[in-house]
Design a protein around this motif. Structure first.
Motif, PDB file in Angstrom:
ATOM      1  N   MET A   1       1.004  -1.276  -0.029  1.00  0.00           N
ATOM      2  CA  MET A   1      -0.154   0.328   0.149  1.00  0.00           C
ATOM      3  C   MET A   1       1.279   1.206  -0.394  1.00  0.00           C
ATOM      4  N   SER A   2       0.992   1.783   0.847  1.00  0.00           N
ATOM      5  CA  SER A   2       2.674   2.704   1.132  1.00  0.00           C
ATOM      6  C   SER A   2       3.568   2.670   2.327  1.00  0.00           C
ATOM      7  N   ALA A   3       4.332   2.947   1.975  1.00  0.00           N
ATOM      8  CA  ALA A   3       5.364   2.960   3.240  1.00  0.00           C
ATOM      9  C   ALA A   3       5.413   4.087   3.837  1.00  0.00           C
ATOM     10  N   THR A   4       4.580   5.094   4.048  1.00  0.00           N
ATOM     11  CA  THR A   4       4.604   6.458   5.034  1.00  0.00           C
ATOM     12  C   THR A   4       3.135   5.698   6.389  1.00  0.00           C
ATOM     13  N   ALA A   5       4.066   5.735   7.788  1.00  0.00           N
ATOM     14  CA  ALA A   5       3.103   5.264   8.887  1.00  0.00           C
ATOM     15  C   ALA A   5       2.069   5.424   8.785  1.00  0.00           C
ATOM     16  N   LEU A   6       0.906   4.714   8.799  1.00  0.00           N
ATOM     17  CA  LEU A   6      -0.255   5.319   9.014  1.00  0.00           C
ATOM     18  C   LEU A   6      -1.256   4.325  10.361  1.00  0.00           C
ATOM     19  N   PRO A   7      -1.925   5.659  10.898  1.00  0.00           N
ATOM     20  CA  PRO A   7      -2.482   5.353  11.745  1.00  0.00           C
ATOM     21  C   PRO A   7      -2.986   3.984  12.261  1.00  0.00           C
ATOM     22  N   PRO A   8      -3.237   4.096  13.773  1.00  0.00           N
ATOM     23  CA  PRO A   8      -3.512   2.326  13.803  1.00  0.00           C
ATOM     24  C   PRO A   8      -4.738   1.938  13.316  1.00  0.00           C
ATOM     25  N   LEU A   9      -5.426   1.220  13.673  1.00  0.00           N
ATOM     26  CA  LEU A   9      -6.337   0.523  13.443  1.00  0.00           C
ATOM     27  C   LEU A   9      -7.448   1.214  15.006  1.00  0.00           C
ATOM     28  N   THR A  10      -8.237   1.366  15.092  1.00  0.00           N
ATOM     29  CA  THR A  10      -9.570   1.544  15.785  1.00  0.00           C
ATOM     30  C   THR A  10     -10.394   0.881  16.222  1.00  0.00           C
ATOM     31  N   ARG A  11     -11.021   0.124  17.159  1.00  0.00           N
ATOM     32  CA  ARG A  11     -11.502  -0.418  17.549  1.00  0.00           C
ATOM     33  C   ARG A  11     -13.425  -0.237  16.918  1.00  0.00           C
ATOM     34  N   PHE A  12     -13.437   0.570  16.866  1.00  0.00           N
ATOM     35  CA  PHE A  12     -14.825   1.787  16.021  1.00  0.00           C
ATOM     36  C   PHE A  12     -14.782   1.395  14.693  1.00  0.00           C
ATOM     37  N   GLU A  13     -13.538   1.556  14.068  1.00  0.00           N
ATOM     38  CA  GLU A  13     -13.034   1.013  12.056  1.00  0.00           C
ATOM     39  C   GLU A  13     -13.565  -0.366  12.749  1.00  0.00           C
ATOM     40  N   VAL A  14     -12.526  -1.372  13.122  1.00  0.00           N
ATOM     41  CA  VAL A  14     -13.026  -2.727  13.181  1.00  0.00           C
ATOM     42  C   VAL A  14     -14.371  -2.730  13.349  1.00  0.00           C
ATOM     43  N   ASP A  71      -2.503 -11.627   4.626  1.00  0.00           N
ATOM     44  CA  ASP A  71      -1.872 -11.744   3.432  1.00  0.00           C
ATOM     45  C   ASP A  71      -1.825 -11.276   2.937  1.00  0.00           C
ATOM     46  N   ARG A  72      -3.238 -10.697   2.437  1.00  0.00           N
ATOM     47  CA  ARG A  72      -3.813  -9.801   1.203  1.00  0.00           C
ATOM     48  C   ARG A  72      -2.910  -7.758   1.424  1.00  0.00           C
ATOM     49  N   ILE A  73      -3.146  -7.662   2.728  1.00  0.00           N
ATOM     50  CA  ILE A  73      -2.275  -6.243   2.644  1.00  0.00           C
ATOM     51  C   ILE A  73      -0.720  -6.929   2.902  1.00  0.00           C
ATOM     52  N   ARG A  74      -0.767  -7.809   2.676  1.00  0.00           N
ATOM     53  CA  ARG A  74       1.488  -8.630   2.546  1.00  0.00           C
ATOM     54  C   ARG A  74       1.791  -8.092   1.305  1.00  0.00           C
ATOM     55  N   ILE A  75       0.658  -8.921   0.805  1.00  0.00           N
ATOM     56  CA  ILE A  75       1.066  -9.052  -1.411  1.00  0.00           C
ATOM     57  C   ILE A  75       0.478  -7.318  -1.428  1.00  0.00           C
ATOM     58  N   ALA A  76      -0.166  -6.165  -0.891  1.00  0.00           N
ATOM     59  CA  ALA A  76      -0.222  -5.532  -1.481  1.00  0.00           C
ATOM     60  C   ALA A  76       1.341  -4.588  -1.071  1.00  0.00           C
ATOM     61  N   ARG A  77       1.457  -4.455   0.284  1.00  0.00           N
ATOM     62  CA  ARG A  77       2.765  -4.299   0.386  1.00  0.00           C
ATOM     63  C   ARG A  77       3.840  -4.412  -0.530  1.00  0.00           C
ATOM     64  N   THR A  78       4.553  -5.297  -0.601  1.00  0.00           N
ATOM     65  CA  THR A  78       5.869  -6.413  -1.582  1.00  0.00           C
ATOM     66  C   THR A  78       4.898  -5.895  -3.559  1.00  0.00           C
ATOM     67  N   HIS A  79       3.760  -4.903  -2.989  1.00  0.00           N
ATOM     68  CA  HIS A  79       3.619  -5.289  -4.803  1.00  0.00           C
ATOM     69  C   HIS A  79       2.938  -3.976  -4.856  1.00  0.00           C
TER      70      HIS A  79
END
Length: 177
Positions: A1-14, A71-79
């Motif tokens: 996705m992106s190399a910059t640090a993104l805000p962590p996931l919150t309970r509301f978002e989950v 796994d899907r996030i890992r694939i997106a980060r590598t490609h």
């Protein structure tokens, strides 16, 4: 996705992701389910999870787990997708419909030849006329109609698949609407 640090996931978002993608079915997610998904997906952003769940729902059949999302996030980060090439829209020419009809006709001839079925010259002639029984336009086959509004019955010819009145109209030269 992106190399910059993104805000962590919150309970509301989950909770919103689980509800939106119906991970828990039609029932709202419980606090235990939200806690489990939040624990598993720590270190990932809501955007990454959203993108992963969008792809997984289209490709994955069955229950989606947090491991599938990771796994899907890992694939997106590598490609990563740097940019998408802009594909220009193709201009439609006036011959598109004619070319499609010609391709259809070539396909029909190929299938008939492969199956060993004879092509009927009567059908080609009759396809140029409008069917007076089922009102099928020239170039289109007759519909399965066997009785019209006036109560007249007419079954399609087995050899051509067209109504006999259409075959007669083609023989007499009534090709106009």
């Amino acid at each position: 996705m992106s190399a910059t640090a993104l805000p962590p996931l919150t309970r509301f978002e989950v909770r919103a992701l689980l509800t939106h993608y119906r991970i828990t079915g039609h029932t709202p997610p419980t606090d235990a389910q939200v806690d489990a998904w939040l624990h598993e997906l720590r270190g990932h952003s809501a955007g990454e999870c959203h993108a992963a769940l969008t792809i997984l729902q289209a490709q994955h059949h069955g229950r989606i787990t947090p491991a599938d999302v990771i796994d899907r996030i890992r694939i997106a980060r590598t490609h990563p997708v740097t940019h998408r090439p802009v594909v220009p829209a193709q201009r439609r020419s006036g011959t598109t419909r004619e070319r499609a009809a010609a391709a259809r006709d070539r396909g029909i001839v190929a299938v008939y030849a492969a199956m060993g079925w004879p092509l009927s010259p009567d059908r080609e002639e009759a396809m140029r006329a409008r069917c007076p029984f089922c009102k099928a336009d020239p170039g289109h086959g007759c519909g399965p109609l066997t009785r019209d509004r006036l109560g007249r019955r007419e079954r399609r010819d087995r050899r051509t698949g067209l109504h006999p009145s259409r075959l007669d109209a083609a023989r007499t030269g009534e090709t106009a609407r």
